[in-house]
Design an enzyme around this catalytic site. Structure first.
Site, short mmCIF file in Angstrom:
data_model
loop_
_atom_site.label_atom_id
_atom_site.label_comp_id
_atom_site.label_asym_id
_atom_site.label_seq_id
_atom_site.Cartn_x
_atom_site.Cartn_y
_atom_site.Cartn_z
NE ARG A 208 -2.52 -1.15 3.58
CZ ARG A 208 -2.76 -2.28 4.25
NH1 ARG A 208 -3.51 -3.21 3.69
NH2 ARG A 208 -2.25 -2.46 5.45
CG PHE A 225 -12.12 -7.57 -4.15
CD1 PHE A 225 -13.19 -8.42 -3.93
CD2 PHE A 225 -11.54 -7.56 -5.42
CE1 PHE A 225 -13.68 -9.24 -4.95
CE2 PHE A 225 -12.01 -8.37 -6.43
CZ PHE A 225 -13.10 -9.21 -6.21
CB ALA A 276 -15.52 -7.42 -7.68
CG ASP A 296 -5.90 -6.91 -1.69
OD1 ASP A 296 -5.51 -8.09 -1.80
OD2 ASP A 296 -5.80 -6.25 -0.64
CB CYS A 336 -4.30 -13.39 0.19
SG CYS A 336 -6.10 -13.48 0.19
#
Length: 396
Positions: A208, A225, A276, A296, A336
């Protein structure tokens, strides 16, 4: 003490440094084993490999705590390791007030995660054995970092259910406190222990902050997201003219609005509660373009069996994101999912770019989780976050 015997593949992994033994690697057991019991682990040829917490009802059969037969698993062991993990973050990595204090097996404490947010520590336990020591762990956290006044037990989620443990959210030790404000780069964020995960996603911190240098005055930014506004707030604070933040959770969006107000950027931000894919499709249909698009998402691949379906979801959302990036703009895309390695993620991005007729350049080195979430070289399970900064052009 009960014994667990493992196959040659598990032996090789343990000798290289792995701390987790999956049920598929177990040949046989000796003695009765209840969830949370301490067991000794041996090779087929009866070579001692280590000892740790076992759970015969879990896919993770044993979480090793030591490979030394003489080491005793006591309160002192946990205190020593928590103190060492905290010192590593503060003295070696230079973190001060907000960081992951303990990251499971990467700190030789499998089944335990501790995040520090100023004077609050958020504790997550995903091991039946570690559950037995949780009050000792809470005491050790405060001993290791005296500035911490509250240990909040954030014991919820899929990992707890898989281990057969109850879900609990409460102050475990110390003052009744749930909220604090942390600083990250140029931005500030409210952390609420009653939110998702451990209260805030610290693993994306450096990514970030890295975004800030690519934001120019007049830029339009889309953060899909967004959760509580992580990337979006950084973009606005760095000078973007318009930032649109999207999340399907109304609660997350409310917190993102609070964060926008905290940073004095609410006049340049727009928040959308929605999924999304339909939101991005509508934007594409309306001909919208952005200088920066951030994707993300949560983990689309929770298990190996979900890999094909999850990669399709990543493909679709990235293809949609690329279509919304202005010619010469930036796409920041993340995963992730532990079961999607960097090469697989890159291959998916290449395929999505071809479909979207986009030409991509890698702007930043391949980025992973923040260093307070250490990657244990012998364990690929500790390396889960992938983040790519990509310059996007139309294919000529």
């Amino acid at each position: 003490m009960a014994k667990v015997y493992v196959d040659a593949q598990a032996v090789r992994a343990i000798e290289k440094g792995a701390m987790i033994i999956f049920k598929k690697g177990v040949i046989r057991t000796e003695g009765e084993i209840k969830p949370g019991d301490i067991v000794e682990v041996y090779s087929r040829g009866k070579k001692f490999l280590g000892k740790g917490f076992a759970n015969p009802n879990s896919n993770i059969m044993v979480r090793l705590l030591t490979k030394d037969k003489d080491t005793k698993i006591t309160k002192e062991l946990f205190r020593e390791r928590i103190k060492k993990a905290n010192e590593y973050r503060k003295k070696f990595l230079g973190y001060k007030k907000a960081y992951r204090m303990v990251y499971g097996e990467a700190d030789y404490l499998p089944g335990l995660i501790v995040d520090r947010f100023n004077e609050i520590a958020s504790l997550q336990i995903s091991s039946a054995g570690m559950e037995r020591f949780k009050f000792t762990v809470a005491e050790a956290i405060i001993e290791a970092e005296p500035e911490i006044e509250t240990v909040f037990e954030k014991n919820t989620g899929r990992s707890r259910r898989r281990e057969g443990l109850p879900e609990i959210e409460r102050v475990l030790l110390g003052k009744e406190k749930y909220r604090t404000i942390i600083e990250e780069g140029k931005a500030k964020f409210i952390v609420d222990m009653r939110g998702q995960k451990t209260g805030f996603f610290l693993d994306q911190r450096e990514n970030r902050i890295a975004l800030e240098k690519y934001i120019k005055p007049g830029y339009r930014v889309l953060d899909v997201f967004t959760y509580t506004g992580g990337f979006a707030i950084h973009a606005a604070v760095a000078g973007a003219e318009k930032v649109i933040a999207v999340d399907k959770s109304p609660q997350a969006i409310e917190m993102a609005k609070e964060n926008a107000k905290l940073n004095g950027v609410e006049d340049r931000m727009e928040f959308i509660v929605g999924s999304a894919f339909p939101v991005m499709e509508e934007m594409t249909k309306n001909g919208e373009k952005f200088d920066v698009v951030i994707i993300d998402p949560p983990a689309f691949v929770q298990h190996e069996k979900d890999l094909k379906r999850g990669l399709r979801a990543y493909f679709n959302v990235n293809q949609a994101g690329m279509k919304l990036v202005r010619e010469g703009g930036l796409l920041v895309t993340c995963s992730c999912s532990q079961h999607v390695d960097m090469q697989t993620f890159k291959d998916m991005i290449i395929a999505a770019a071809a479909k979207a007729k986009k030409f991509l350049r890698l702007v930043e080195p391949y980025r992973v989780q923040a260093p307070d979430h250490p990657i244990l070289m012998a364990s690929k399970d500790t390396e889960y976050l992938k983040c790519l900064f990509l310059h996007v052009e139309d294919m000529k």
